[in-house]
Write an enzyme that holds these catalytic residues in place. Structure first.
Site, PDB file in Angstrom:
ATOM      1  N   ASP A  18       0.859  -1.173   0.000  1.00 32.12           N
ATOM      2  CA  ASP A  18       0.000   0.000   0.000  1.00 32.12           C
ATOM      3  C   ASP A  18       0.899   1.227   0.000  1.00 32.12           C
ATOM      4  O   ASP A  18       1.893   1.287   0.749  1.00 32.12           O
ATOM      5  CB  ASP A  18      -0.899   0.035   1.234  1.00 32.12           C
ATOM      6  CG  ASP A  18      -2.130  -0.847   1.089  1.00 32.12           C
ATOM      7  OD1 ASP A  18      -2.164  -1.678   0.171  1.00 32.12           O
ATOM      8  OD2 ASP A  18      -3.051  -0.717   1.925  1.00 32.12           O
ATOM      9  N   HIS A  48      -0.161   0.884   7.318  1.00 29.13           N
ATOM     10  CA  HIS A  48      -0.030   2.290   6.969  1.00 29.13           C
ATOM     11  C   HIS A  48       0.828   3.062   7.976  1.00 29.13           C
ATOM     12  O   HIS A  48       0.417   3.345   9.098  1.00 29.13           O
ATOM     13  CB  HIS A  48      -1.391   2.941   6.780  1.00 29.13           C
ATOM     14  CG  HIS A  48      -2.165   2.333   5.657  1.00 29.13           C
ATOM     15  ND1 HIS A  48      -3.488   2.615   5.409  1.00 29.13           N
ATOM     16  CD2 HIS A  48      -1.802   1.434   4.702  1.00 29.13           C
ATOM     17  CE1 HIS A  48      -3.910   1.926   4.355  1.00 29.13           C
ATOM     18  NE2 HIS A  48      -2.887   1.196   3.916  1.00 29.13           N
TER      19      HIS A  48
END
Length: 402
Positions: free
Chosen positions: A233, A282
């Site tokens: 990501d 994240h």
């Protein structure tokens, strides 16, 4: 009747026609002229240079993802009942309507501060479609709220990430028209290898509810993802000029890091790191550089990258926790440290959550003015200001800070 002579004449005619076509292609065609990469409309090397253009996500049509293993691994156990109850269902109208107003206000603030704001298309209303099917899985979709997760800029290059949630397979689709526009105006554009996301990518024996075992696996660099194929990501990447830091997590595997390393080096120096958060995904909810020499970190998490910054003389400050009533539905987004997930407009200005007075004071003590913005409903779609935006152009050049 086709005689040998007639067949020969026909073939000769076709050959001459073919030669004529070749002459047209090789001597008369005029190729389109595109801008040079140095004229690229995208330019980003870090998280703090003056922000000139940004993409902001949309809350429209969001639905809860299915509770796949890759989703479950990022959530605290107290979330499970809520997520199973709502999986594959549209978000409440109240949440979407509230988020639309909050995001519109964010756009207004950014424009008032001199930033050009771009929005993605209403490409897919996930709440109105049944889903999609690939040869390897069937899925229902999620949101188009957080472009930071699927797109990142390195200098004059756009990189689309692979993602690792099957519900996010088409996550970058709402921004395709913008990416095409940037490309036609000079930007380099790379799409990382699209994963199959077959069952081989996920560890079916991963211990979801054994927190201590999960922490031990963290320390060994093992998460829900296998190394079947590279995935990452974009929000697991922190840019600091010449250096970039990639978090290995439940959404970014070692193969994803290796792909980025091979692609970006030697122009950039890549470093991996791990946090002690058993639900890690994240990096911008854990560790965010605010300007040269200053990093904001999650107060309850430690990372293997922190000593790197400390050795270089950077100051590390801990974000105070958000203050909410635990019975509030907003409290359910506590997995994301919203007081770390802020957006720097430049080295002296930051978009921060409204009501975070302790954070405002902390930033002020370090030379940063806060611009508080209410984002309570938008936050329910799994992201805050940094997640909801992609900085397309920052006024600055490649520098080395280490």
């Amino acid at each position: 009747m086709l005689t040998a002579a007639r067949i020969g004449n026909l073939l000769k005619g076709k050959l001459n026609l073919h030669k004529s076509s070749l002459r047209c292609l090789t001597t008369e065609a005029v190729p389109l002229t595109f801008p040079k990469p140095e004229e690229s409309p995208v330019n980003c090397f870090n998280e703090w240079d003056p922000l000139e253009e940004v993409i902001v996500g949309r809350p429209d049509g969001a639905k809860y993802p299915k509770m796949r293993p890759e989703v479950k691994a990022t959530l605290q156990p107290e979330w499970y009942e809520h997520m199973y109850e709502h999986e594959n269902q549209p978000y409440p109208a109240e949440t979407i309507e509230g988020a639309e107003k909050e995001v519109a206000h964010l756009v207004h603030i950014l424009e008032q501060e001199g930033v050009k704001v771009r929005r993605g298309d209403l490409a897919v209303q996930w709440s109105e479609v049944e889903g999609y099917k690939t040869p390897d899985f069937t899925e229902s979709g999620f949101t188009q709220a957080c472009p930071r997760d699927s797109v990142i800029i390195f200098g004059n290059e756009i990189i689309e990430s692979t993602m690792s949630w099957r519900s996010r397979y088409f996550e970058s689709r709402p921004y395709k028209n913008l990416l095409i526009e940037y490309f036609k105006n000079g930007a380099k554009w790379t799409v990382a290898p699209k994963p199959t996301m077959s069952d081989r990518l996920y560890d079916e024996n991963y211990p979801m509810e054994n927190i201590e075992l999960r922490k031990d696996l963290n320390r060994k660099g093992k998460f829900i993802l296998t190394e079947a194929e590279p995935v990452f990501d974009a929000a697991d990447i922190i840019r600091c000029g010449k250096d970039a830091f990639i978090q290995i997590s439940h959404v970014t595997n070692w193969s994803g890091y290796e792909w980025l390393k091979r692609h970006l080096e030697p122009n950039f120096n890549l470093h991996w790191f791990i946090t002690d958060d058993p639900y890690s995904w994240h990096s911008d909810g854990t560790f965010l550089p605010l300007k040269p020499g200053l990093v904001l970190k999650h107060g309850d998490k430690s990372t293997t990258v922190q000593p790197f910054f400390e050795k270089a003389g950077w100051k590390i400050i801990s974000a105070p926790p958000p203050k909410w009533d635990p019975s509030s539905r907003f409290y359910k987004t506590g997995w994301l440290q919203i007081n770390v997930n802020i957006l720097m407009l430049d080295e002296k200005r930051a978009i921060v959550p409204a009501g975070s007075q302790e954070l405002v004071k902390l930033l002020e003590e370090n030379g940063i003015k806060s611009i508080p913005v209410v984002f309570d409903h938008a936050m329910e779609l799994f992201g805050m200001f940094h997640c909801w935006t992609v900085d397309v152009r920052r006024r600055g050049k490649m520098q080395s800070y280490f």
